[in-house]
Design a protein around this motif. Structure first.
Motif, PDB file in Angstrom:
ATOM      1  N   ASP A   1     -19.632  17.637  72.656  1.00  0.00           N
ATOM      2  CA  ASP A   1     -19.673  18.849  73.548  1.00  0.00           C
ATOM      3  C   ASP A   1     -20.905  19.328  73.137  1.00  0.00           C
ATOM      4  OD1 ASP A   1     -19.629  21.481  74.692  1.00  0.00           O
ATOM      5  OD2 ASP A   1     -17.535  21.935  73.951  1.00  0.00           O
TER       6      ASP A   1
ATOM      7  N   ARG B   1      -4.701  15.824  64.775  1.00  0.00           N
ATOM      8  CA  ARG B   1      -3.894  16.961  65.328  1.00  0.00           C
ATOM      9  C   ARG B   1      -2.809  17.333  64.191  1.00  0.00           C
ATOM     10  NH1 ARG B   1      -4.306  13.085  69.820  1.00  0.00           N
ATOM     11  NH2 ARG B   1      -5.275  12.090  67.953  1.00  0.00           N
TER      12      ARG B   1
ATOM     13  N   ASP C   1      -5.885  21.540  66.159  1.00  0.00           N
ATOM     14  CA  ASP C   1      -6.855  20.311  66.727  1.00  0.00           C
ATOM     15  C   ASP C   1      -8.144  20.289  66.483  1.00  0.00           C
ATOM     16  OD1 ASP C   1      -7.372  18.110  68.347  1.00  0.00           O
ATOM     17  OD2 ASP C   1      -6.839  18.941  70.275  1.00  0.00           O
TER      18      ASP C   1
ATOM     19  N   ARG D   1     -11.655  17.963  66.289  1.00  0.00           N
ATOM     20  CA  ARG D   1     -12.392  16.761  66.730  1.00  0.00           C
ATOM     21  C   ARG D   1     -13.608  16.743  65.884  1.00  0.00           C
ATOM     22  NH1 ARG D   1     -10.717  16.451  73.072  1.00  0.00           N
ATOM     23  NH2 ARG D   1      -8.727  17.865  72.941  1.00  0.00           N
TER      24      ARG D   1
ATOM     25  N   ASP E   1      -3.071  16.950  74.201  1.00  0.00           N
ATOM     26  CA  ASP E   1      -3.595  15.610  74.474  1.00  0.00           C
ATOM     27  C   ASP E   1      -3.030  14.563  73.944  1.00  0.00           C
ATOM     28  OD1 ASP E   1      -5.275  17.300  76.501  1.00  0.00           O
ATOM     29  OD2 ASP E   1      -6.800  17.612  74.943  1.00  0.00           O
TER      30      ASP E   1
ATOM     31  N   VAL F   1     -15.364  20.239  66.629  1.00  0.00           N
ATOM     32  CA  VAL F   1     -14.989  21.221  67.587  1.00  0.00           C
ATOM     33  C   VAL F   1     -13.421  21.562  67.634  1.00  0.00           C
ATOM     34  CG1 VAL F   1     -14.716  21.077  70.145  1.00  0.00           C
ATOM     35  CG2 VAL F   1     -16.537  20.035  69.207  1.00  0.00           C
ATOM     36  N   ARG F   2     -13.160  22.806  67.714  1.00  0.00           N
ATOM     37  CA  ARG F   2     -11.819  23.217  67.662  1.00  0.00           C
ATOM     38  C   ARG F   2     -11.291  23.287  68.923  1.00  0.00           C
ATOM     39  NH1 ARG F   2     -10.944  27.041  63.121  1.00  0.00           N
ATOM     40  NH2 ARG F   2      -9.288  27.728  64.278  1.00  0.00           N
ATOM     41  N   ARG F   3     -10.050  22.923  69.271  1.00  0.00           N
ATOM     42  CA  ARG F   3      -9.487  23.045  70.305  1.00  0.00           C
ATOM     43  C   ARG F   3      -8.170  23.834  70.516  1.00  0.00           C
ATOM     44  NH1 ARG F   3     -13.591  21.906  72.723  1.00  0.00           N
ATOM     45  NH2 ARG F   3     -14.041  19.834  74.035  1.00  0.00           N
TER      46      ARG F   3
ATOM     47  N   ARG G   1     -10.563  12.416  64.929  1.00  0.00           N
ATOM     48  CA  ARG G   1      -9.729  13.547  65.479  1.00  0.00           C
ATOM     49  C   ARG G   1      -8.610  13.595  64.578  1.00  0.00           C
ATOM     50  NH1 ARG G   1      -7.326  14.331  71.595  1.00  0.00           N
ATOM     51  NH2 ARG G   1      -6.582  16.458  71.697  1.00  0.00           N
TER      52      ARG G   1
ATOM     53  N   ASP H   1     -15.130  12.336  71.328  1.00  0.00           N
ATOM     54  CA  ASP H   1     -15.339  13.778  71.795  1.00  0.00           C
ATOM     55  C   ASP H   1     -16.759  14.277  71.827  1.00  0.00           C
ATOM     56  OD1 ASP H   1     -13.189  13.687  73.793  1.00  0.00           O
ATOM     57  OD2 ASP H   1     -12.114  13.929  71.730  1.00  0.00           O
TER      58      ASP H   1
END
Length: 277
Positions: free
Chosen positions: A168, A86, A241, A243, A96, A275-277, A84, A166
């Motif tokens: 998804d 950030r 962010d 992941r 997070d 994955v983008r948050r 990850r 993580d």
């Protein structure tokens, strides 16, 4: 970095009726430049974190225990797996992110290390003051990394990522607005542009030995290269962010097709790799 991003964008194959990927292909340099500027502090922070790990004696370069005096991103980063990243403006809390400040005494690198299930999990926070035009006040970057312990442990065949990464499973290629083709040459070019010569990205078999569920003749694309492509295709402002729930594997001398999702996520063969948050 921008040149590498633009080159990959030119491999784009847009799906009729979708505009995001087609636009990126028609304006690769402007998109690539913006993404490179946005990701610059993450690249700088990863290099500084690796230097910190090497100087701190966290990693050794060979069985004799000799630490590498130079090129820490090639030797000290060996076997490190990115989970990850950030990026936030200095003074802002990344999403997070557990409270973690750089080390005492004015140091701008903070490190938390834990062990779980045969893995060493590292979370490093780095303050980057010279973060470039996208972050004029500087950026605070948090990298989550993992490494198999002990170094001679065999690869884990049951999963594509370290514990706690993580995932998804709802993301699938069927929803992609287009695809990108990424080649081993692109990965090597990114390594040269950023200084990240971790063997898992350059030498077939190194990622397999590091514990990733990839083929013995495959290598793994850099997580930050995936992030750069995502930011070029789906620009954003403010906190970033990223992941990496699974490895973006490709043949050592070949290519892989990345599915591009509307929210900026990336897939390979239905498996989520960003994955983008």
């Amino acid at each position: 970095m921008a040149a590498v991003i633009a080159r990959v964008l030119m491999h784009t194959a847009p799906t009729p009726g979708r505009e995001t990927v087609a636009t990126a292909r028609s304006a690769p340099w402007s998109r690539a430049t913006g993404a490179a500027q946005q990701l610059l502090p993450a690249v700088l922070a990863l290099g500084r974190l690796t230097e910190h790990l090497v100087s701190d004696g966290a990693f050794e370069s060979d069985s004799a225990g000799q630490r590498p005096p130079e090129r820490p991103m090639e030797t000290g980063a060996a076997g490190l797996i990115h989970r990850r990243c950030r990026i936030a403006p200095v003074g802002a809390q990344a999403p997070d992110d557990r409270p973690q400040e750089p080390g005492a005494g004015g140091a701008e690198v903070g490190l938390r290390r834990t062990a779980r299930g045969g893995w060493e999990l590292l979370q490093g926070a780095v303050v980057v003051r010279d973060a470039g035009p996208a972050w004029p006040a500087g950026a605070r970057v948090t990298h989550d990394l993992a490494r198999r312990t002990p170094p001679t442990a065999p690869p884990v065949p049951t999963g594509p990522h370290p514990p706690g990464a993580d995932t998804d499973s709802a993301l699938r290629d069927v929803d992609t607005p287009g695809t990108l083709t990424i080649t081993a040459a692109d990965v090597r070019a990114w390594a040269d542009a950023t200084g990240d010569h971790n063997p898992i990205h350059l030498h077939p078999g190194a990622a397999h030995r590091a514990g990733l569920a990839v083929g013995e003749q495959e290598l793994v694309a850099h997580g930050l290269l995936l992030g750069a492509l995502s930011l070029a295709l789906t620009p954003t402002t403010g906190v970033v962010d990223l992941r990496f729930p699974g490895p973006a594997a490709l043949p050592g001398g070949g290519a892989a097709r990345l599915g591009v999702l509307p929210a900026g996520g990336l897939t390979i063969a239905g498996r989520t790799v960003l994955v983008r948050r």
